[in-house]
Write a protein that holds these residues in place. Sequence first.
Motif, short mmCIF file in Angstrom:
data_model
loop_
_atom_site.label_atom_id
_atom_site.label_comp_id
_atom_site.label_asym_id
_atom_site.label_seq_id
_atom_site.Cartn_x
_atom_site.Cartn_y
_atom_site.Cartn_z
N ASN A 1 1.01 12.51 -5.59
CA ASN A 1 -0.35 11.37 -4.84
C ASN A 1 -1.28 11.77 -6.64
O ASN A 1 -1.74 10.15 -6.47
N ARG B 1 -14.59 3.19 -0.41
CA ARG B 1 -13.56 3.84 0.72
C ARG B 1 -13.28 4.96 0.79
O ARG B 1 -12.41 5.98 1.25
N SER C 1 0.96 -1.45 4.96
CA SER C 1 -0.46 -1.00 3.92
C SER C 1 -1.71 -2.05 3.49
O SER C 1 -1.41 -2.57 2.91
N PRO C 2 -2.84 -2.37 4.88
CA PRO C 2 -3.27 -3.15 4.14
C PRO C 2 -3.78 -3.29 2.99
O PRO C 2 -4.08 -4.27 2.18
N HIS C 3 -4.38 -1.97 2.45
CA HIS C 3 -5.41 -1.87 1.27
C HIS C 3 -4.36 -2.15 0.12
O HIS C 3 -4.64 -1.67 -1.51
N LYS D 1 -5.20 2.39 -6.76
CA LYS D 1 -3.25 3.29 -6.80
C LYS D 1 -2.76 2.95 -8.21
O LYS D 1 -3.13 1.80 -8.54
N SER E 1 -5.45 12.65 7.62
CA SER E 1 -3.59 12.87 8.65
C SER E 1 -3.50 15.14 9.30
O SER E 1 -4.08 15.47 10.08
N LYS F 1 -12.67 7.92 7.64
CA LYS F 1 -11.77 9.19 8.18
C LYS F 1 -11.22 10.49 7.24
O LYS F 1 -11.88 10.44 5.85
N ASN G 1 2.04 3.74 -1.20
CA ASN G 1 2.64 4.80 -0.65
C ASN G 1 4.07 5.17 -0.95
O ASN G 1 4.56 6.35 -0.48
N GLN H 1 -13.32 9.06 1.67
CA GLN H 1 -11.98 9.92 2.85
C GLN H 1 -11.03 11.03 2.09
O GLN H 1 -10.93 12.07 2.58
#
Length: 333
Positions: A148, A49, A218-220, A230, A122, A119, A234, A53
Amino acid sequence: MASGTTATARAAQGAAAELGAAFEAAVAADERIEPRDWMPDAYRAGLVRQIAQHAHSEIIGMQPEANWIARAPSLRRKAILMAKVQDEAGHGLYLYGAAETLGTSRAELLDKLHEGRQKYSSIFNYPTLTWADVGAIGWLVDGAAITNQVPLCRCSYGPYARAMVRICKEESFHQRQGYELLLALSRGTEAQHAMAQDAVDRWWWPSLMMFGPPDAESPHSAQSMAWKIKRHSNDELRQRFVDICVPQAEALGLTLPDPDLRWNEQRGHYDHGAIDWAEFHEVLKGNGPCNEQRLAQRRQAHEEGAWVREAAAAYAAKQQRAAHREEREALAS
Ligand code: FAQ
């Protein structure tokens, strides 16, 4: 018979538990997980995922800047911009390659992108209205990307971490060229300075959104951080980026469009104003200024590239046939 089945199920359960424990121990010891290692299905799916992305962002991210290649103000600027846009294509390839090691083909991921089922960042749904936008993308968008991505060089999954090392080196060059471009404009004529300021005004807030939703939404993040995909949340990375940018903006002679931006002595960080998360969610839903255009252009590029893929496949098949023939001849002689 029934007890035999139970014993087999128990043995399988025991083996699975052992594999799971070995995986968790490797992650805890900061060892790299490699493609042939056992990994939980959710770890594999989470990586696919995120990497997909990320890969999609790199190739869609070529569009906003490519818009200015033909209009770059000098040969030097044009050569730099062409090299940068090509680098982004390369980053996409490294990342699709990393996803392939998890058993997902590039063709499958591209189909999902084209059908809107996966996705991309953005940020690439905003337009590049002036030449200064190329500088703002380099300084802010590549700057956010590096902030990041440097921690992703220590990601627990080996192929992703190794791809990131190379990508970050190139992103660092991208960031500097953007900064240098903005500096030239900022120190130029009044109109050039105004153009640089306008670009920064438009790209600042969308750049902060690149880091993803706030930690609480942030669900993940929790699972990704537990598995060391990660390394930072974030909000932590967003804060790091803000702290880096404020003195850089001062050196550029430009302002950041946030009246609430100020140093917080107690926290040892800059406080910033509220981010418009409604705008972020609208862009994710496909309602950003350029979503439709970006996807349409991507689909068109894919269709127009069909002959290249066919030619490459035919060439690879020809090479393989020649190699087999040589092998057979060598065996026969
Ligand atoms: N845009 O639970 P979280 C570049 C999605 S590369 C769109 O926080 P996660 C180079 C997220 O996927 C830029 N979607 O998710 C360049 C999830 O959706 P899902 C790309 C976003 O994964 C420069 C949902 O929201 N970089 O710029 C965004 O833990 C110049 C919930 O979010 C990477 O991809 C967003 N901004 O954290 C190229 C870096 N944020 O899957 C050309 C790797 C979140 O549930 C020119 N990725 N979402 O449907 C990451 O570090 C992470 O995936 C985050 C998101 C931090 C982006």
